[in-house]
Write an enzyme that holds these catalytic residues in place. Sequence first.
Site, short mmCIF file in Angstrom:
data_model
loop_
_atom_site.label_atom_id
_atom_site.label_comp_id
_atom_site.label_asym_id
_atom_site.label_seq_id
_atom_site.Cartn_x
_atom_site.Cartn_y
_atom_site.Cartn_z
N GLU A 267 0.89 -1.17 0.00
CA GLU A 267 0.00 0.00 0.00
C GLU A 267 0.92 1.21 0.00
O GLU A 267 1.50 1.55 1.03
CB GLU A 267 -0.89 0.00 1.25
CG GLU A 267 -1.89 -1.15 1.31
CD GLU A 267 -3.04 -0.99 0.33
OE1 GLU A 267 -3.21 0.11 -0.23
OE2 GLU A 267 -3.76 -1.98 0.12
N GLU A 398 3.96 13.73 -3.75
CA GLU A 398 2.95 13.82 -2.68
C GLU A 398 3.22 15.07 -1.86
O GLU A 398 4.33 15.24 -1.35
CB GLU A 398 3.09 12.62 -1.74
CG GLU A 398 2.47 11.36 -2.24
CD GLU A 398 2.48 10.27 -1.16
OE1 GLU A 398 3.58 9.80 -0.82
OE2 GLU A 398 1.40 9.93 -0.68
P1 NAP Z 1 8.02 5.38 4.82
O1 NAP Z 1 9.13 6.29 5.06
O2 NAP Z 1 8.00 4.58 3.58
O3 NAP Z 1 7.99 4.40 6.11
C1 NAP Z 1 6.99 3.43 6.28
C2 NAP Z 1 7.50 2.34 7.19
O4 NAP Z 1 8.60 1.70 6.56
C3 NAP Z 1 8.01 2.83 8.54
O5 NAP Z 1 7.71 1.86 9.52
C4 NAP Z 1 9.50 2.91 8.31
O6 NAP Z 1 10.27 2.80 9.48
C5 NAP Z 1 9.72 1.70 7.42
N1 NAP Z 1 10.93 1.79 6.61
C6 NAP Z 1 11.56 2.89 6.14
N2 NAP Z 1 12.65 2.52 5.40
C7 NAP Z 1 12.68 1.17 5.41
C8 NAP Z 1 13.55 0.20 4.83
N3 NAP Z 1 14.59 0.55 4.08
N4 NAP Z 1 13.30 -1.10 5.04
C9 NAP Z 1 12.25 -1.47 5.79
N5 NAP Z 1 11.37 -0.61 6.36
C10 NAP Z 1 11.60 0.69 6.17
O7 NAP Z 1 6.61 6.12 4.88
P2 NAP Z 1 6.07 7.13 5.96
O8 NAP Z 1 6.74 8.43 5.80
O9 NAP Z 1 6.09 6.49 7.31
O10 NAP Z 1 4.54 7.25 5.53
C11 NAP Z 1 4.09 8.09 4.53
C12 NAP Z 1 3.94 7.35 3.22
O11 NAP Z 1 3.06 6.24 3.39
C13 NAP Z 1 3.32 8.21 2.13
O12 NAP Z 1 3.98 7.96 0.92
C14 NAP Z 1 1.88 7.70 2.08
O13 NAP Z 1 1.24 7.93 0.85
C15 NAP Z 1 2.07 6.25 2.37
N6 NAP Z 1 0.83 5.64 2.84
C16 NAP Z 1 0.15 4.81 2.01
C17 NAP Z 1 -1.05 4.25 2.43
C18 NAP Z 1 -1.84 3.33 1.54
O14 NAP Z 1 -2.73 2.67 2.05
N7 NAP Z 1 -1.56 3.25 0.26
C19 NAP Z 1 -1.55 4.56 3.71
C20 NAP Z 1 -0.82 5.41 4.52
C21 NAP Z 1 0.38 5.96 4.08
P3 NAP Z 1 10.82 4.13 10.24
O15 NAP Z 1 9.62 4.84 10.73
O16 NAP Z 1 11.65 3.57 11.33
O17 NAP Z 1 11.59 4.91 9.22
#
Ligand code: NAP
Length: 494
Positions: A267, A398
């Site tokens: 997602e 975004e």
């Molecule tokens: P993110 O930076 O991609 O992080 C999401 C999760 O992944 C966090 O738990 C993060 O941990 C972990 N993570 C980061 N780098 C990683 C890696 N290299 N390997 C494994 N895990 C890793 O996203 P975010 O900033 O938290 O959330 C915002 C994004 O989520 C936006 O792009 C939004 O559109 C998307 N989103 C999508 C949906 C959907 O249903 N399509 C819903 C909600 C949000 P850390 O926190 O420790 O960095």
Amino acid sequence: MINNSTIASSNGRFYLPDQVAKGLYINGLWQVASSGKTLDVIDPSSESLVARVADASEVDAMAAIEAAAAAATGWANTAPRKRGEILRRCFELMTERADDLAWLISLENGKALSDARGEVAYAAEFFRWNAEEAVRIQGQLLTAPAGTNRIIVDYQPIGICVLITPWNFPAAMATRKIGPALAAGCTVVLKPASETPLTAYALAALYAEAGVPPGVVNVVTTTSPSTVIAKMLADPRVRKLSFTGSTPVGRTLLAEAAKHVISCSMELGGNAPLIVFDDADIDTALDGTMIAKMRNAGQACTAANRIFVQSNIYDQFVEKLQNRMENMIVGPGTSPHTACGPMINAKAREKLVALVENAVSLGAQLKCGGATPNMKGYYYPPTVLADVPLQAKLNNEEIFGPVAAISKFNTEEEVIARANDTEYGLAAYVFTRDVSRGFRVARQLEFGMMGLNRGLVSDPAAPFGGVKQSGLGREGGTHGIYEFLEAKYIATSI
Ligand code: NAP
């Protein structure tokens, strides 16, 4: 810093167990990280330290996988009705404690309490819905076309699941995965976002109270997600990766999972168009735009990123939206009067500043907002940009904040082409009184979900998910549970 054991809700009830101060939830026990390290949880409304939770290493993560593996057979063999009843109890406990949980979400995430309450209701509903789905997993029995034998299709739990969630919906993104995974008979290890771990831990305590056996749900927080997740995915007992987060991290994880051919549900990010035709009811369109744009202060994957308004109503729409945006109260999430809370961190706010500056430098009209307030907390004001040019960066990225970027269009054909001109394909919104146009446009928009005269699409009973680079698979509805099940085909002559 507030000691974890003293974090209380607005009505004075303590609800985070003292043990949460020890962090990691593995095999039904609260454990400190083997390294003794911790990570800081910051209140984005004040920039102050809220709590410290354990910072897991690969060793801790593998202990969580061991716990999930040890619990797997017992949980898979638990009667579906029993699994459903435990999930139903999770729903009931979440609903009973909705105010407390909402307050905790507002504290660590910064979203307005009204948004947090909405999130808790939405998050709890994934348990109620999946409690009902647990007893309705349908197999198939058919006769082979040649008439020589019968075909039986049975569904079995896929195996141990690694779940990764973002900070913007700390409760709902977790329950949208845990609900169907447990209903399907799988055991899980959840890695919540580092910014918002407290909600995940508060919910872990609640699952235990609802009767979820030790090891079925494990929660680990870490500042080294890349190595910790890679280690877990390399374990052959792990058969599923369910990720919600940004598209770039999703791509990295798909590559990691490919090494071990692990089933992935993704997602990812969005770049939602919101289209208002001349014939729309303008108040319905404005209400819908405010929800689609401003829920969580614009920090939602489904947030309206590009607002297209048809020429005849353009000026009127811009003026009315500006009026609504200017009147929003900005403040701490936990304040009952707040409509727009802070951004999650300084980096997120810096991104907004840069995107708005870029759009204005290219000719966009700044109608309101656009200036960072001089106060503690990662605040950015509700901002309206009109006449946003095509080349502006925010058309391709975004925004993830309270910035409404509006541009004018003339024809249906033109706006469909512009709306589809993105690598993303999560959500889209259309406002028109002409129902046949609404469905015609819906069919041509390359997005997984569409709000027709509505600014909200999320519903636990509906399949949530994107096309193109917004993801793979669906969560919710009757589809969600099948992401955690494997079809087994048995050929028999009987
Ligand atoms: P993110 O930076 O991609 O992080 C999401 C999760 O992944 C966090 O738990 C993060 O941990 C972990 N993570 C980061 N780098 C990683 C890696 N290299 N390997 C494994 N895990 C890793 O996203 P975010 O900033 O938290 O959330 C915002 C994004 O989520 C936006 O792009 C939004 O559109 C998307 N989103 C999508 C949906 C959907 O249903 N399509 C819903 C909600 C949000 P850390 O926190 O420790 O960095």
